[in-house]
Scaffold this active site. Structure first.
Site, PDB file in Angstrom:
ATOM      1  N   LYS A 119       0.509  -0.788   0.300  1.00 13.99           N
ATOM      2  CA  LYS A 119      -0.285  -0.421  -0.018  1.00 13.99           C
ATOM      3  C   LYS A 119       0.898   1.393   0.193  1.00 13.99           C
ATOM      4  O   LYS A 119       0.724   2.388  -0.818  1.00 13.99           O
ATOM      5  CB  LYS A 119      -0.887   0.323   1.712  1.00 13.99           C
ATOM      6  CG  LYS A 119      -1.754  -1.174   1.001  1.00 13.99           C
ATOM      7  CD  LYS A 119      -2.837  -1.216   0.148  1.00 13.99           C
ATOM      8  CE  LYS A 119      -2.360  -2.873  -0.693  1.00 13.99           C
ATOM      9  NZ  LYS A 119      -3.277  -2.928  -1.967  1.00 13.99           N
ATOM     10  N   LYS A 134      -2.305  14.337 -15.334  1.00 15.63           N
ATOM     11  CA  LYS A 134      -3.424  13.503 -15.187  1.00 15.63           C
ATOM     12  C   LYS A 134      -4.066  13.935 -13.947  1.00 15.63           C
ATOM     13  O   LYS A 134      -4.493  13.181 -13.096  1.00 15.63           O
ATOM     14  CB  LYS A 134      -3.538  12.004 -15.473  1.00 15.63           C
ATOM     15  CG  LYS A 134      -2.489  11.750 -16.383  1.00 15.63           C
ATOM     16  CD  LYS A 134      -3.558  11.355 -17.432  1.00 15.63           C
ATOM     17  CE  LYS A 134      -2.439  10.898 -18.768  1.00 15.63           C
ATOM     18  NZ  LYS A 134      -3.261  10.631 -19.965  1.00 15.63           N
ATOM     19  N   GLN A 137      -8.099  12.129 -12.944  1.00 12.98           N
ATOM     20  CA  GLN A 137      -7.711  10.916 -12.537  1.00 12.98           C
ATOM     21  C   GLN A 137      -7.296  11.230 -10.477  1.00 12.98           C
ATOM     22  O   GLN A 137      -7.117  10.324  -9.711  1.00 12.98           O
ATOM     23  CB  GLN A 137      -6.461  10.124 -13.249  1.00 12.98           C
ATOM     24  CG  GLN A 137      -6.820  10.129 -14.039  1.00 12.98           C
ATOM     25  CD  GLN A 137      -5.941   8.282 -15.043  1.00 12.98           C
ATOM     26  OE1 GLN A 137      -4.274   9.135 -15.143  1.00 12.98           O
ATOM     27  NE2 GLN A 137      -6.862   7.967 -15.560  1.00 12.98           N
ATOM     28  N   HIS A 142     -10.002   8.067  -5.839  1.00  8.90           N
ATOM     29  CA  HIS A 142      -8.085   7.819  -5.727  1.00  8.90           C
ATOM     30  C   HIS A 142      -7.797   7.718  -4.521  1.00  8.90           C
ATOM     31  O   HIS A 142      -6.573   6.951  -3.961  1.00  8.90           O
ATOM     32  CB  HIS A 142      -7.817   8.668  -6.839  1.00  8.90           C
ATOM     33  CG  HIS A 142      -6.216   8.091  -7.169  1.00  8.90           C
ATOM     34  ND1 HIS A 142      -5.995   6.960  -8.224  1.00  8.90           N
ATOM     35  CD2 HIS A 142      -5.505   8.712  -6.484  1.00  8.90           C
ATOM     36  CE1 HIS A 142      -4.900   6.956  -7.738  1.00  8.90           C
ATOM     37  NE2 HIS A 142      -4.233   7.614  -6.709  1.00  8.90           N
ATOM     38  N   HIS A 145      -8.706   6.486  -0.930  1.00  3.47           N
ATOM     39  CA  HIS A 145      -8.172   4.716  -1.545  1.00  3.47           C
ATOM     40  C   HIS A 145      -7.321   4.780  -0.921  1.00  3.47           C
ATOM     41  O   HIS A 145      -6.511   3.835  -0.377  1.00  3.47           O
ATOM     42  CB  HIS A 145      -8.414   4.748  -2.853  1.00  3.47           C
ATOM     43  CG  HIS A 145      -8.916   2.889  -3.078  1.00  3.47           C
ATOM     44  ND1 HIS A 145      -7.627   2.414  -3.398  1.00  3.47           N
ATOM     45  CD2 HIS A 145      -9.208   2.087  -2.762  1.00  3.47           C
ATOM     46  CE1 HIS A 145      -7.482   1.192  -3.468  1.00  3.47           C
ATOM     47  NE2 HIS A 145      -8.392   0.865  -3.291  1.00  3.47           N
ATOM     48  N   THR A 203     -13.234  -2.457 -13.154  1.00  4.76           N
ATOM     49  CA  THR A 203     -14.152  -2.292 -12.357  1.00  4.76           C
ATOM     50  C   THR A 203     -15.219  -2.959 -12.124  1.00  4.76           C
ATOM     51  O   THR A 203     -15.662  -3.332 -10.358  1.00  4.76           O
ATOM     52  CB  THR A 203     -14.254  -0.403 -12.751  1.00  4.76           C
ATOM     53  OG1 THR A 203     -13.539   0.501 -13.247  1.00  4.76           O
ATOM     54  CG2 THR A 203     -15.438   0.494 -11.771  1.00  4.76           C
TER      55      THR A 203
END
Length: 278
Positions: A119, A134, A137, A142, A145, A203
């Site tokens: 992680k 980007k 994104q 994101h 998480h 996904t």
């Protein structure tokens, strides 16, 4: 009022692990290092990185991305097979508290630590997004998480380790094998990416993963001889449901965006594929 009637406060020692073996593992002795990593991560991806990239062209990072994703695939395969072996030995829903067995406890704790270490390395996903500009994104989903998975896994290992994380780690590692394989191949360029067919399923697989985790975790808590506290069980269940809702919303928005942008275009399949590679 005599000296025995003074107010008493809870004695919380955040450096104290559930098992002494945990403190010997890297980054596990105190919460300081992991909180520092989290702070630097958020500071860079939310402030420093975007500021540095304002007047710069996005970096291509082709070689770095191929190498990084390749390492993630190898690491995920290793973790998946390690957890699979442990699941076969202990059972998917073990009633025995294997953490109470001294010669098994260290192996379980090390396995959970490997998951935590993964992680930490995955924070580079966001760093690469920023360097490649980007920005679309770098979403709440994101950031939440990656942040909660790193800190949550650390706290889980430090204070409330459980063999339930072996099953979670196995599922998650299997998903990451497919996910990072896709990203590694996609980094080679559109001439390769157009032949990768499983992007649209990633996904969906993640959603199935969360449902399996919720079912397994709640069942394991009921049957295990050493279940986590009610507070920990509630947090894990609620957080996984939250992940499920966030990913469902992401899937719905992505699906609607693609269909809206490609509506009325004759070669719709080509349009859909080009948008998904963005």
């Amino acid at each position: 009022m005599n000296g025995d009637s003074h107010l008493r406060f809870l004695d919380w020692d955040l450096t104290k692990s559930r098992y002494n073996e945990t403190d010997a593992l890297p980054l596990m002795a105190t919460p300081g290092p992991v909180l520092m990593i989290l702070a630097l991560y958020l500071l860079y991806v939310l402030k420093i990185g975007p500021s540095l990239m304002t007047k710069r062209e996005p970096y291509k990072l082709k070689a770095a991305l191929v190498l990084y994703n390749g390492i993630q695939v190898v690491g995920s395969v290793y973790l998946a097979q390690r957890y699979f072996v442990q699941l076969m030995q202990q059972g998917i829903l073990p009633r025995t508290c294997h953490l109470d067995i001294e010669n098994e406890r260290t192996e379980i704790l090390v396995s959970i630590w490997f998951y935590f270490a993964a992680k930490v390395t995955e924070l580079l996903d966001t760093v690469f997004f920023v360097m490649r500009k980007k920005d679309n994104q770098v979403t709440f989903l994101h950031l939440y998480h990656h942040s909660i998975m790193m800190v949550g896994t650390w706290a889980y290992l430090k204070y409330w380790p459980s063999t339930t994380l072996i099953f979670i780690g196995f599922l998650n590692s299997m998903v990451h094998v497919f996910m990072y394989t896709y990203y590694g191949l996609a980094a080679l360029g559109p001439e390769v990416a157009k032949y990768i067919f499983w992007k649209k399923y990633i996904t969906k697989i993640q959603l199935i993963q969360f449902v399996c985790i919720i079912i397994h975790y709640n069942t394991a808590v009921r049957y295990s001889e050493c279940p986590p506290s009610n507070g920990v069980a509630t947090f894990v269940a609620c957080n996984t449901v939250f992940f499920l809702l966030l990913f469902l919303n992401f899937y719905r928005q992505s699906y609607n965006r693609v269909n809206k942008q490609c509506n009325g275009i004759s070669n719709k399949e080509k349009c859909v594929n080009s948008i998904k590679e963005e």
